[in-house]
Design an enzyme around this catalytic site. Structure first.
Site, PDB file in Angstrom:
ATOM      1  N   LYS A  59     -14.065   1.715  -4.082  1.00  0.00           N
ATOM      2  CA  LYS A  59     -15.074   2.166  -3.114  1.00  0.00           C
ATOM      3  C   LYS A  59     -16.177   2.964  -3.811  1.00  0.00           C
ATOM      4  O   LYS A  59     -17.372   2.802  -3.521  1.00  0.00           O
ATOM      5  CB  LYS A  59     -14.420   3.045  -2.045  1.00  0.00           C
ATOM      6  CG  LYS A  59     -13.453   2.341  -1.116  1.00  0.00           C
ATOM      7  CD  LYS A  59     -12.897   3.369  -0.141  1.00  0.00           C
ATOM      8  CE  LYS A  59     -11.851   2.788   0.783  1.00  0.00           C
ATOM      9  NZ  LYS A  59     -11.296   3.822   1.696  1.00  0.00           N
ATOM     10  N   HIS A  62       6.759 -26.815   3.728  1.00  0.00           N
ATOM     11  CA  HIS A  62       5.921 -27.881   3.187  1.00  0.00           C
ATOM     12  C   HIS A  62       4.847 -27.315   2.263  1.00  0.00           C
ATOM     13  O   HIS A  62       3.864 -28.001   1.967  1.00  0.00           O
ATOM     14  CB  HIS A  62       5.297 -28.669   4.334  1.00  0.00           C
ATOM     15  CG  HIS A  62       6.327 -29.308   5.218  1.00  0.00           C
ATOM     16  ND1 HIS A  62       6.863 -30.551   4.970  1.00  0.00           N
ATOM     17  CD2 HIS A  62       6.961 -28.842   6.335  1.00  0.00           C
ATOM     18  CE1 HIS A  62       7.760 -30.843   5.896  1.00  0.00           C
ATOM     19  NE2 HIS A  62       7.839 -29.820   6.735  1.00  0.00           N
ATOM     20  N   GLU A 105       0.835  -1.200   0.000  1.00  0.00           N
ATOM     21  CA  GLU A 105       0.000   0.000   0.000  1.00  0.00           C
ATOM     22  C   GLU A 105       0.870   1.249   0.000  1.00  0.00           C
ATOM     23  O   GLU A 105       0.503   2.267  -0.588  1.00  0.00           O
ATOM     24  CB  GLU A 105      -0.951   0.000   1.197  1.00  0.00           C
ATOM     25  CG  GLU A 105      -2.037   1.067   1.096  1.00  0.00           C
ATOM     26  CD  GLU A 105      -3.122   0.908   2.143  1.00  0.00           C
ATOM     27  OE1 GLU A 105      -4.197   0.371   1.804  1.00  0.00           O
ATOM     28  OE2 GLU A 105      -2.896   1.316   3.299  1.00  0.00           O
TER      29      GLU A 105
END
Length: 541
Positions: A505, A385, A354
């Site tokens: 938004k 793993h 960000e």
């Protein structure tokens, strides 16, 4: 333009030379021990071994020259001076003041910010003490056993990560702290079904008190309290706010005396040191929160005063530049060998991507170099793993930061020896690799040898601490904050805005109206089809 700098072009030429020499060769030479001494640092309780990187002394010197030419010292000083280095929002970025001593000379627009900061810290201490001691009670007169922090982004990731990292310090008698961030109602519903409303406190954490996800969850939690017998006039016993918007807090129904302020010169991803960290103080006590601030302050002092070549945030930042821009490595991995730090990679994703996921320079022109790498990772040894196969033998080279505490926890100390052994072995294997000749000498079947060869020469840093204490954790977080800032300086971008989150938004608002009713907006064909499909499903639900 960063690529116009003299040191940038010198590093390009130097890269053409260095890439011909694998790290294995440097470690096989007589001066390998001196290499480790030369390429290691200690600061604020952290030890950094960066000798397993594709660098020589000349590389480091050129990287430090690039930092100088890019203006790192001047921009660093401007930040500490409270200048408006967040140019696009015309604000200071003065999160370092949040962990400074009361008499520190931090000012914004000519006015000291320290009295207000320490007044909020005093109130946080008092409030945390009252809740943790049982003096603060809910509507039925019972003490608080559970706290729900409602926030998203910087109001969630930082406090959530710190509470997880320091969970070993939490009082088993409570209060327990829970985090709700996603607007997906499942998260809130699953959290609340385990809680007693009469003994639950909500922290609504939003700078503007208008954040969609946060306010949706806050309103739903208010309804939950009311449905379970908490009277409207008793809601103030169950809500506190962390915000800059007093009017919106009052309109929601929270007593303004229960509002803990912070300021617009604190970016969300740098805000855990402020009242946004109230959940931390409630989870582990204010003394631990204060130690967290002290550790960050120690790293601030190191960053502000250490010469560039001995400056841990600067060295780590410039190594990242070296790999992102000169070796074309598009991702980096954070591998904390500590379950307590399992949320640290997610925190770094916001901090780095960000902050530096930008393509425009401070002057509005396109950046002429690649910026923030994709940050990813999980706690070791789990990662071994899952994705370490790719890190060792994949076609893309991924620089890795290993982080590990040296002293085992009280529980099962023998496990810690195994954990450290694996951590050190992974870093060694990445550097050393395994050749076809070694495999042949070991009698491996010839057909398998190509599949078992490890190229090696894959870079990593090793960050060690004695114990995972609040002080060291504060230093670790501040280290990566400053590292991120330094990289933004070199790329000539603003690390303190986040305009890239705005468009989604804006577009979500009319889409929400369309999904909820009969309104229609103009969309591309794909989005229109998705909305239509969702409306059909919602109508049947």
């Amino acid at each position: 333009m960063p690529t116009d700098l003299q040191a940038w072009n010198a590093l390009r030429q130097h890269h053409d030379v260095v890439r011909e020499t694998p790290m294995q060769q440097w470690f096989a030479e007589a001066g390998a021990a001196q290499r480790v001494d030369a390429f290691s640092l200690e600061a604020s309780g952290l030890y950094l071994d960066y000798s397993k990187n594709r660098i020589t002394g000349e590389t480091l010197a050129l990287l430090m020259k690039l930092a100088e030419e890019a203006g790192v010292p001047a921009r660093r000083d401007a930040m500490f001076a409270g200048e408006h280095i967040n140019a696009t929002e015309d604000r200071a970025a003065l999160h370092v003041a949040l962990r400074a001593l009361p008499d520190a000379p931090f000012k914004v627009d000519g006015a000291s910010v320290m009295p207000a900061i320490h007044d909020v810290l005093r109130r946080m201490r008092e409030f945390a003490g009252r809740v943790r001691s049982g003096v603060w009670t809910g509507s039925t007169g019972q003490g608080i056993t559970d706290i729900v922090n409602i926030g998203i982004g910087g109001s969630d990731l930082g406090p959530r990560m710190v509470c997880r990292a320091l969970a070993h310090l939490a009082d088993p008698r409570g209060p327990r702290v829970h985090f709700v961030s996603n607007v997906d109602g499942t998260e809130l519903a699953e959290t609340l079904q385990r809680l007693d409303p009469a003994r639950t406190l909500a922290i609504v954490c939003s700078k503007t008190f208008t954040t969609l996800e946060t306010m949706a969850n806050a309103c739903s939690m208010r309804d939950w309290f009311l449905r379970h017998g908490v009277a409207e006039n008793q809601l103030a016993r169950h809500f506190v706010a962390v915000s800059t918007n007093r009017d919106a807090v009052v309109d929601f129904g929270i007593d303004p005396n229960n509002m803990f302020e912070f300021w617009d010169w604190i970016g969300g991803r740098f805000s855990l040191w402020s009242s946004v960290g109230l959940s931390i103080a409630l989870a582990v006590g204010f003394d631990a929160f204060e130690d967290l601030l002290l550790g960050a302050r120690a790293m601030d002092d190191h960053f502000r005063t250490a010469p560039l070549a001995q400056n841990m945030p600067v060295v780590m930042a410039m190594l990242g530049i070296w790999y992102r821009n000169f070796h074309d490595m598009p991702t980096s991995c954070m591998a904390p060998y500590s379950t307590s730090l399992e949320l640290f990679p997610a925190f770094l994703q916001q901090l780095e991507m960000e902050s530096n996921g930008k393509s425009v320079q401070l002057d509005g022109r396109p950046v002429d170099a690649d910026t923030a790498p994709v940050v990813w990772g999980t706690a070791g040894t789990n990662g071994q793993h899952a994705y370490f196969q790719m890190i060792h033998q994949g076609s893309q080279i991924v620089p890795v930061d290993f982080v590990a505490p040296l002293v085992p926890p009280r529980e099962l100390p023998g496990h810690h020896v195994k954990l450290l052994a694996n951590c050190f072995a992974q870093a060694e294997a990445l550097m050393r690799g395994r050749s076809a000749e070694e495999l042949q000498a070991a009698g491996v079947d010839a057909a398998r040898i190509p599949h078992m060869v490890f190229e090696g020469n894959r870079p990593s840093n090793m960050l060690l601490m004695e114990n995972l204490t609040p002080h060291v954790l504060g230093a670790l977080i501040a280290l990566y904050e400053h590292r991120t800032f330094v990289q933004g300086i070199v790329w000539n971008i603003n690390s303190f805005d986040q305009w890239g989150v705005e468009l989604g938004k804006i577009l979500a608002r009319p889409i929400e109206a369309e999904l909820s009713g009969n309104a229609t907006e103009a969309h591309d064909a794909s989005t229109a089809a998705l909305i239509a499909r969702a409306r059909r499903s919602l109508a049947r639900s």
